[in-house]
Scaffold this active site. Structure first.
Site: not given
Length: 362
Positions: A36, A258
């Site tokens: 999955k 940042y």
């Protein structure tokens, strides 16, 4: 100068090795290989094709994942862990040998009311303690009786459950209680049972039953937070890499990135690497999270941005643009990186975006 962006190199031999480890731990059980979430980020079709001679079944969560495997040529039975959610999915499942997990009465009612072109194999999900999906032990007898009355269901049905705390060594009593509850509910009423995810395979041999469901361990990652896969004989299947795209001199007291969240305590050299949260590398990875460059660990410096991250190479560094950077894999376990980030390795490998290139070896 020869730099590249993020690349995930997948060793299919490692995946096969890891399935063999699971089989050695549970030699009498059949194996349901869980692919999955795009095989936990490793590429579902390619991984399934590599395991087609080794896995007895494949398992996915979503109907669309099973469709993709069938369309890609995978012929083994596929277990839908979430089952089906409408008549069209049920009809398609019957024609394509999808095994169906049934975990709620709404699914049972659709199964009772829908004529099918072929019989379906059903796995009844028993909620033995996870309390997420599944029939309670008190509901189980009614469910088994109703399924036994459906001619288009392969008889007898199978049953499965899922452990809530099998990856916590100090909570074995919780898992043992789940095992006992499940066995009591299903004894003499079903054909085959499946209890063990990767943690169960590794820690609860008495629960291996008829089928095991190895998931994360197929990819060389241990489910136990204080270990890494190589500690238990697994091989990391993914080497997630990128490269240095810039090296610059940096003065003490100057920030990087940042918000200026990291300030260098010394004159140093800053490396810029071509990976960011646009590739699936976690934005929340803090300064100090290691990467591997030219055989040595180098810490992140400053915030991870969308396309780039910065690392403190050190004042004497001789690294050059184009040098490869290992983000996790052989030599730097995904489990270790996850601990720095404050998450689990499952999330690291499954959250990769479509931008990094997947390359397969062996």
């Amino acid at each position: 100068m020869d730099a590249h962006g993020a690349v995930a190199r997948i060793s299919l031999d490692a995946v096969r090795h890891n399935l063999n480890v699971a089989r050695q731990l549970a030699p009498t059980a059949k194996a349901i290989a869980v692919v999955k979430a795009n095989a936990y980020g490793h590429g579902d079709l390619t991984v399934a094709a590599a395991l087609k001679d080794d896995a007895d079944l494949f398992a996915v969560a979503r109907f669309e994942e099973a469709q993709k495997l069938r369309a890609g040529g995978i012929r083994q039975p596929i277990l839908l862990l979430e089952g089906f959610f409408n008549r069209a999915q049920l009809e398609f499942a019957a024609l394509n040998d999808f095994h169906l997990c049934i975990h709620q009465f709404a699914q049972l009612e659709v199964l009772e009311q829908t004529p099918l072109a072929a019989p379906v194999t059903v796995w009844v999900k028993i909620d033995s303690g996870m309390h997420r999906v599944g029939f309670s032990p008190e509901q189980a007898d009614e469910v088994f009786a109703r399924l036994a009355a459906i001619a288009q269901v392969v008889q007898p049905v199978n049953a499965m459950t899922h452990f809530a705390r099998a990856d916590e060594p100090d909570q074995h009593a919780v898992t043992e209680a789940q095992i006992a509850r499940f066995k009591q509910v299903t004894a003499g009423k079903v054909k085959a049972t499946a209890l063990c995810n990767s943690a169960g395979v590794m820690a609860f041999p008495d629960a291996h039953a008829d089928y095991i469901r190895p998931g994360i361990m197929l990819y060389g990652i241990t489910p136990f937070g204080d270990q890494q896969g190589t500690d238990v004989g697994l091989r990391p299947a993914m080497n997630f890499t990128t490269s240095l795209i810039a090296v610059r001199e940096h003065k003490a007291g100057e920030p990087v990135g940042y918000a200026g969240s990291w300030v260098s305590p010394r004159d140093t050299r800053i490396g810029v690497i071509a990976v960011g949260y646009g590739d699936g590398y976690p934005r929340m990875a803090p300064a100090g999270t290691p990467v591997l460059i030219n055989g040595r660990r180098v810490p992140l410096a400053g915030r991870v941005s969308m396309d780039m991250a910065t690392v403190d190479l050190g004042p004497e560094a001789t690294d050059r643009v184009g040098d490869e950077v290992l983000l996790w894999g052989e030599g730097l376990a995904a489990e270790e990186v996850a601990r720095h980030v404050g998450t689990i390795a499952y999330e690291l490998v499954t959250r990769m975006t479509a931008r990094p290139r997947l390359e397969y070896i062996d």
